[in-house]
Scaffold this motif. Structure first.
Motif, PDB file in Angstrom:
ATOM      1  N   GLY A   1       7.190  14.357   6.658  1.00 28.67           N
ATOM      2  CA  GLY A   1       5.777  14.103   6.399  1.00 28.67           C
ATOM      3  C   GLY A   1       5.356  14.580   5.027  1.00 28.67           C
TER       4      GLY A   1
ATOM      5  N   ALA B   1       4.790  12.080  12.249  1.00 36.02           N
ATOM      6  CA  ALA B   1       5.059  11.968  13.687  1.00 36.02           C
ATOM      7  C   ALA B   1       6.554  11.797  13.952  1.00 36.02           C
ATOM      8  CB  ALA B   1       4.284  10.790  14.279  1.00 36.02           C
ATOM      9  N   ASP B   2       7.191  10.917  13.186  1.00 36.99           N
ATOM     10  CA  ASP B   2       8.603  10.603  13.436  1.00 36.99           C
ATOM     11  C   ASP B   2       9.547  11.696  12.958  1.00 36.99           C
ATOM     12  OD1 ASP B   2       7.568   8.298  14.303  1.00 36.99           O
ATOM     13  OD2 ASP B   2       8.600   6.973  12.885  1.00 36.99           O
TER      14      ASP B   2
ATOM     15  N   ILE C   1       1.319   9.369   8.079  1.00 38.18           N
ATOM     16  CA  ILE C   1       1.112   9.763   9.471  1.00 38.18           C
ATOM     17  C   ILE C   1       2.342   9.426  10.298  1.00 38.18           C
ATOM     18  CG2 ILE C   1      -0.266   9.336  11.535  1.00 38.18           C
ATOM     19  CD1 ILE C   1      -2.634   8.782   9.586  1.00 38.18           C
ATOM     20  N   THR C   2       2.870   8.220  10.066  1.00 34.64           N
ATOM     21  CA  THR C   2       4.084   7.820  10.767  1.00 34.64           C
ATOM     22  C   THR C   2       5.220   8.797  10.485  1.00 34.64           C
ATOM     23  OG1 THR C   2       3.396   5.539  10.393  1.00 34.64           O
ATOM     24  CG2 THR C   2       5.657   5.885  11.160  1.00 34.64           C
ATOM     25  N   ALA C   3       5.382   9.130   9.202  1.00 34.15           N
ATOM     26  CA  ALA C   3       6.471  10.022   8.818  1.00 34.15           C
ATOM     27  C   ALA C   3       6.299  11.398   9.450  1.00 34.15           C
ATOM     28  CB  ALA C   3       6.532  10.143   7.296  1.00 34.15           C
TER      29      ALA C   3
ATOM     30  N   SER D   1      -6.921  12.755   7.338  1.00 30.82           N
ATOM     31  CA  SER D   1      -5.466  12.806   7.359  1.00 30.82           C
ATOM     32  C   SER D   1      -4.908  13.285   6.031  1.00 30.82           C
ATOM     33  CB  SER D   1      -4.902  11.428   7.670  1.00 30.82           C
ATOM     34  OG  SER D   1      -4.763  10.673   6.502  1.00 30.82           O
TER      35      SER D   1
ATOM     36  N   SER E   1      -2.030   4.333   1.303  1.00 25.39           N
ATOM     37  CA  SER E   1      -0.820   4.360   2.141  1.00 25.39           C
ATOM     38  C   SER E   1      -0.723   5.596   3.019  1.00 25.39           C
ATOM     39  CB  SER E   1       0.441   4.261   1.273  1.00 25.39           C
ATOM     40  OG  SER E   1       0.581   5.407   0.476  1.00 25.39           O
ATOM     41  N   ARG E   2      -1.792   5.900   3.746  1.00 28.79           N
ATOM     42  CA  ARG E   2      -1.681   7.098   4.582  1.00 28.79           C
ATOM     43  C   ARG E   2      -1.044   6.844   5.936  1.00 28.79           C
ATOM     44  NH1 ARG E   2      -7.983   8.448   5.690  1.00 28.79           N
ATOM     45  NH2 ARG E   2      -8.889   7.202   4.027  1.00 28.79           N
ATOM     46  N   GLU E   3      -1.133   5.581   6.404  1.00 25.73           N
ATOM     47  CA  GLU E   3      -0.462   5.325   7.695  1.00 25.73           C
ATOM     48  C   GLU E   3       1.000   5.740   7.566  1.00 25.73           C
ATOM     49  OE1 GLU E   3      -1.210   1.685   6.301  1.00 25.73           O
ATOM     50  OE2 GLU E   3      -3.039   2.860   5.958  1.00 25.73           O
ATOM     51  N   GLU E   4       1.557   5.387   6.412  1.00 32.39           N
ATOM     52  CA  GLU E   4       2.962   5.706   6.165  1.00 32.39           C
ATOM     53  C   GLU E   4       3.222   7.195   6.370  1.00 32.39           C
ATOM     54  OE1 GLU E   4       6.055   4.884   2.541  1.00 32.39           O
ATOM     55  OE2 GLU E   4       4.016   4.084   2.369  1.00 32.39           O
TER      56      GLU E   4
END
Lengths: 236, 236
Positions: free
Chosen positions: A119, A112-113, A108-110, A2, A103-106
DNA sequence: GACTCTATCAACACTGTGTCGAGTAAGTCA
DNA sequence: TGACTTACTCGACACAGTGTTGATAGAGTC
């Protein structure tokens, strides 16, 4: 893989204290622990001293003696814990880079959203925030590349990781039709990642010329989006 | 102020041989010349030795003694000609930068004849060609910035010159309607010039990751054009 | 109570920098 | 011609920094 993940930092031999090297590697859980307590303290004291001094003056003006004195030990004792001044800095830089990759989930979420803009912004912001907190360490790591092969390799590895992530994102955006074809994705990724490295470093150390700290991300993201999407306002 | 002009390099005190400093500065045309002949030879020999060694190994592995030996003199005699190893490198870098700044008519012609693409390409090609011929010197200059304030200032001045030129071109292109409005021109110029510095350095020293030597200019120009014009094929 | 392992440091060897002061050789001028 | 100046040279020194050696002390183990 990611975006902006840290490419799993190596445990380098050179930074391991001699004390731990090989010798009776396996047994003794607690006894060892007890015996090492003071040693661990010293090691931490050396690292903390180095971090503190690096925010005060450049690496070239810090001697092994300074680090030893700061940790309350003599110079020869320093060499019991680290093989050189460089090894101390590499340990610190290692950790900083590891922090920066978190903090990569953050992200990925950004992605996607909020689409690519959000992102990329979140990704670059995270990186920049981690480095901005310790400019002295960043500078030391950079300076070290002039004389230290290991420092060059560590940084090359970090850069390769970022380039690989960005390449993947560009290819994905092209595949889904959001970005037009153009330069080879990896070439474009290299140029953009290198631009970021240089621009953020200059801003961090307040070089001249450099971008203002509060604008640097806006400028970089604008160039990224134009280079990748052909426009500064791509659709999500 | 034209694109990629060299911002007139300073005559730095630190690199002037002690021999010339002040002492009976005015009179004696020929007598001085005759007396200095041997001295000029030595000075040149030191500079040539340094240029040669820098293409063999990094600055940190070259000592004052190496330079003195290479020029056929003793170490103390070296200090008669230069105050330090750094001063030698700064002199060499000064000259390289001056070389790189030359040939601007060519760029102006290219800008007028072939439009922005050709103009930018010729400009970047000239710069890159000058540096590519002496990667060791480029590396030494870069390394030196880690420890030497004067090296930082010299490079900052060079960068400021390029940024000023590029800023002017961007503003001109916007004024004549060829480029759309967008980021502050100077901000964009800083980011692009920094990208070039970093990418070309990496390619020159064959870092990893880096762009292939035969593609680096194509990639950089593509990003430049997209960032400035919003397209990789602007109309002339 | 001998044995081991961690931890410590004084003293040393070495490399590199920059300075000092005593020269020499060549030119200038009285 | 011989005193004086200037450019240039280097042996010897002082110093700063790195990294190593070897002796030693204390704590834990058997």
């Amino acid at each position: 893989m990611s975006i902006f993940s840290t490419p799993c930092i190596v445990k380098r031999m050179a930074v391991a204290p001699k004390a731990q090297s090989a010798s009776t590697a396996a047994p003794k859980g607690r006894g060892r622990r007890g015996a090492r307590a003071s040693g661990d303290d010293r090691e931490r004291a050396i690292l903390e001293t180095a971090e503190r001094l690096l925010e005060e003056r450049p690496l070239s003006e810090i001697s092994v003696d300074d680090l030893a004195k700061g940790a309350g030990i003599s110079r020869p004792t320093f060499y019991f814990y680290f093989p050189s001044k460089d090894a101390v800095v590499l340990t610190i830089v290692d950790r900083l880079v590891a922090d920066a990759g978190g903090s990569r989930e953050e992200i990925i979420t950004a992605l996607a959203d909020g689409g690519p803009q959000a992102g990329f912004r979140v990704g670059l912001e995270n990186l920049y925030a981690a480095f901005r907190a310790r400019p002295g360490v960043v500078r030391a790591g950079t300076d070290l590349r002039a004389t230290n092969q290991e420092a060059r390799e560590l940084w090359a590895q970090v850069m390769e990781g970022w380039v690989a992530d960005v390449t993947a994102v560009i290819e994905a955006e092209r595949a889904r039709g959001a970005a037009p074809p153009g330069l080879p994705a990896r070439d474009l990724a290299i140029a953009l990642v290198q631009m970021n490295e240089r621009a953020q470093y200059a801003t961090l150390l307040d070089e001249s010329p450099s971008l203002e700290a509060d604008r640097v991300l806006d400028v970089l993201i604008d160039v990224w989006l134009r280079a990748i999407y052909g426009t500064a306002e791509p659709k999500p």
